[in-house]
Design an enzyme around this catalytic site. Structure first.
Site, PDB file in Angstrom:
ATOM      1  N   GLU A   1      14.427 -15.671   0.475  1.00  0.00           N
ATOM      2  CA  GLU A   1      14.769 -16.745   1.417  1.00  0.00           C
ATOM      3  C   GLU A   1      13.701 -17.831   1.415  1.00  0.00           C
ATOM      4  OE1 GLU A   1      15.413 -15.354   5.420  1.00  0.00           O
ATOM      5  OE2 GLU A   1      16.467 -13.593   4.673  1.00  0.00           O
TER       6      GLU A   1
ATOM      7  N   ASP B   1       0.823  -1.214   0.000  1.00  0.00           N
ATOM      8  CA  ASP B   1       0.000   0.000   0.000  1.00  0.00           C
ATOM      9  C   ASP B   1       0.861   1.270   0.000  1.00  0.00           C
ATOM     10  OD1 ASP B   1      -2.833   0.940   0.390  1.00  0.00           O
ATOM     11  OD2 ASP B   1      -1.973   1.867   2.173  1.00  0.00           O
TER      12      ASP B   1
HETATM   13  C1  NOJ Z   1      -4.494   2.853  -0.903  1.00  0.00           C
HETATM   14  C2  NOJ Z   1      -5.622   1.909  -0.627  1.00  0.00           C
HETATM   15  O1  NOJ Z   1      -5.913   1.188  -1.780  1.00  0.00           O
HETATM   16  C3  NOJ Z   1      -6.775   2.741  -0.141  1.00  0.00           C
HETATM   17  O2  NOJ Z   1      -7.961   2.011  -0.061  1.00  0.00           O
HETATM   18  C4  NOJ Z   1      -6.401   3.334   1.176  1.00  0.00           C
HETATM   19  O3  NOJ Z   1      -7.425   4.216   1.605  1.00  0.00           O
HETATM   20  C5  NOJ Z   1      -5.097   4.129   1.093  1.00  0.00           C
HETATM   21  N1  NOJ Z   1      -4.093   3.465   0.330  1.00  0.00           N
HETATM   22  C6  NOJ Z   1      -4.540   4.357   2.475  1.00  0.00           C
HETATM   23  O4  NOJ Z   1      -4.086   3.153   3.020  1.00  0.00           O
END
Ligand code: NOJ
Length: 582
Positions: A282, A230
């Site tokens: 790993e 993310d």
């Molecule tokens: C990207 C994620 O896909 C989204 O749903 C989220 O709100 C933001 N990052 C923050 O984590």
């Protein structure tokens, strides 16, 4: 009359590096189809109105029938759900909403027995303010090692009551929140690029690195095939946390060409992924990292997928391309060239849990779709039939491209967004933080329809659903589509089978640049000629075997209509030299 051959001079070729170099194992991820599951909305087995892990396990055979290589699960970890689980309170446990760690193990075992890999979401930029580390930081006070896990600063102004800089949250409002110190006095501020309940970690601190290595190993040991990472471009912030006068999302604009936003894309970030790649290596079985990084342009994004960093990155430039043949050709060519220049596969994606579904985006003709935001009852409503027709055609073009594909749950049913969702149901923090100015992403997160005649369209047996489903979804339910050869589901199944049998994911791309009109996109991949008509006038389909069509009736008349995609077999089609003529 012109002859075009799959190897001839009338095609413009984008040759790619071999997909399966013998010395690198199968490198399955170069050509994979990965299906995104949003657990809260997939299938609810215990009837509490929220999807769960046992619900996923119970339906995995459907995804095996679809012929996907892997599933990616959006977060199912312990979380107060203030940002749909992207606010993690415990990275190494399952939220009771979704089940238990035992349920996760059962899911992986079932997936394994069906030949499906399981990828999980890793959220390293921020956690939930409920996380024990953040709670400890609040208690420990300024200057403590606990505070060093996050980005705390004193405020500006004589009383420190102004935020330390001008950064804005992605969800609207300031990116800083002031805390009350243990003494009861107003105190320091912490940064949160997203909601105030999502404090950013301090990646300048080696203890944060160690914590995430522990988390990686925890899930790798539980058998995951990799991680979708993310906001993979945000972890490191520029020294001194300078003000930023560009767009709050940090994307360069014409006013700030090539300017590096202080909260995104800092060069030091890459050392983190180099290390993670070593950690993954790993473990057996070719585990992967996929970057969710909104980095513009694609040539910069390639820095995330160098051979010693991540394996894949989402291609949001492709997702953001509208219904425009020239733009589509350009982004496909550019993507293939850019990713190939660093030896990485290109990925393709049209929908996910953060954007308006493509069956809705393509149904809006006047107002451009707003990626990252919703469409509501007060907005112009999309033309559902047009949106679906275009979505089917766009999806079939995507599935014929070389590289990796990401599908979002429900797109194989042709689902549109819920565009008449009443505001009272909205949970996206962007809706709250902008006082309703931005609608947020709830419309693309509505629970799936499994059975047109059952309560909550078969999402569960209780009839409860955390978001209501639009009534028109009944006709798109999986049971209705299952046995119907003309359904969107049948089309996806056929396309995915062909994609595998014809090895399209592992192929390369030869443009047919002058096919009929500039509004036609035409290319050859591994002996399959793919045609998409993005114009308004029907053109003729060449005399070749039709492998797949998004419009049976028109294809029967050898017509390629508006918003119509066909796959034709060049090889073995009885045409001399694997060629066709016009
Ligand atoms: C990207 C994620 O896909 C989204 O749903 C989220 O709100 C933001 N990052 C923050 O984590």
């Amino acid at each position: 009359m012109k002859t075009i051959t799959s190897n001839g001079s009338d095609v413009s070729t984008v040759k790619l590096v071999p997909v399966h170099p013998a010395d690198h194992g199968t490198e399955w991820w170069r050509s994979s189809v990965i299906y995104q599951i949003y657990p809260r909305s997939f299938r609810d087995l215990n009837g509490d109105g929220e999807g769960d892990l046992p619900g996923i396990t119970a339906e995995l055979h459907q995804l095996a029938a679809l012929d996907v290589d892997a599933v990616w699960l959006s977060p199912f970890y312990v979380s107060p759900q203030r940002d749909g689980g992207y606010d993690v309170a415990d990275y190494c446990d399952v939220d009771p909403l979704f089940g238990t760690l035992g349920d996760f193990d059962a899911l992986v075992a079932r997936a394994d027995s069906l030949g499906i890999k399981v990828i999980v979401d890793l959220v390293p930029n921020h956690c939930s303010s409920d996380h024990v580390l953040f709670q400890a930081a609040l208690k420990a006070g300024p200057g403590s090692p606990e505070r060093e896990m996050f980005v705390f600063r004193d405020g500006r102004g004589p009383a420190g009551d102004l935020p330390p800089n001008n950064w804005e949250s992605h969800f609207g409002g300031p990116a800083w929140t002031r805390v009350t110190e243990p003494s009861g006095e107003p105190g320091q501020w912490y940064v949160h690029l997203f909601d105030s309940s999502q404090p950013d970690f301090n990646w300048d601190n080696p203890a944060v690195h160690a914590e995430f290595e522990r988390i990686l190993r925890f899930w790798l040991n539980r058998g995951v095939a990799g991680f979708r990472v993310d906001v993979a471009h945000a972890l490191i912030k520029a020294q001194g946390l300078p003000d930023w006068h560009g767009r709050p999302d940090g994307v360069s604009t014409d006013d700030f060409p090539g300017h590096l936003a202080p909260m995104f894309g800092q060069p030091e970030i890459h050392a983190i992924y180099r290390h993670w790649r070593e950690v993954l290596a790993e473990f057996d079985g070719e585990r992967i990292l996929c970057a969710e990084a909104s980095i513009d342009p694609l040539s910069r994004l390639t820095n995330w997928v160098m051979p010693d960093q991540m394996h894949q990155a989402f291609n949001f430039a492709y997702l953001a391309t509208g219904w425009d043949a020239e733009a589509l050709k350009k982004v496909i060519e550019n993507s293939l060239r850019m990713f190939d220049s660093v030896g990485a596969p290109t990925t393709w994606v049209l929908s996910n849990h953060d954007v308006v579904r493509h069956a809705t985006r393509f149904g809006i003709t006047e107002v451009p779709a707003r990626p990252g935001d919703g469409i509501g009852p007060e907005d112009e409503q999309p033309d559902a039939a047009l949106g679906l027709r275009r979505a089917k055609a766009a999806s079939m073009l995507m599935l014929a491209l070389p590289g990796g594909v990401y599908l979002y749950q429900g797109e194989e049913l042709g689902l549109p967004d819920h565009t008449s969702l009443e505001h009272g149901f909205r949970q996206d923090p962007a809706f709250r933080r902008t006082a309703g100015e931005r609608l947020g992403r709830d419309g693309c997160r509505v629970p799936l329809p499994w059975d047109h005649a059952a309560p909550a369209l078969g999402f569960n047996s209780s009839g409860e659903a955390w978001l209501p489903q639009p009534s028109e979804w009944a006709g798109l339910s999986r049971n209705v589509q299952h046995a119907d050869p003309s359904s969107v589901l049948s089309l996806y199944r056929r396309a995915l089978q062909l994609r595998r049998s014809e090895q399209l994911g592992a192929g390369s791309l030869d443009w047919v640049p002058d096919f009929e009109t500039p509004e036609c996109v035409a290319f050859i991949n591994n002996g399959v000629l793919v045609l998409l008509n993005m114009g308004e006038k029907a053109v003729e389909i060449p005399a070749l075997d039709i492998l797949l069509t998004t419009d049976e009736e028109l294809a029967g008349q050898r017509k390629l209509g508006p918003a119509h995609c066909v796959w034709l077999r060049l090889k073995n089609s009885g045409v001399a030299g694997d060629s066709w003529q016009e």
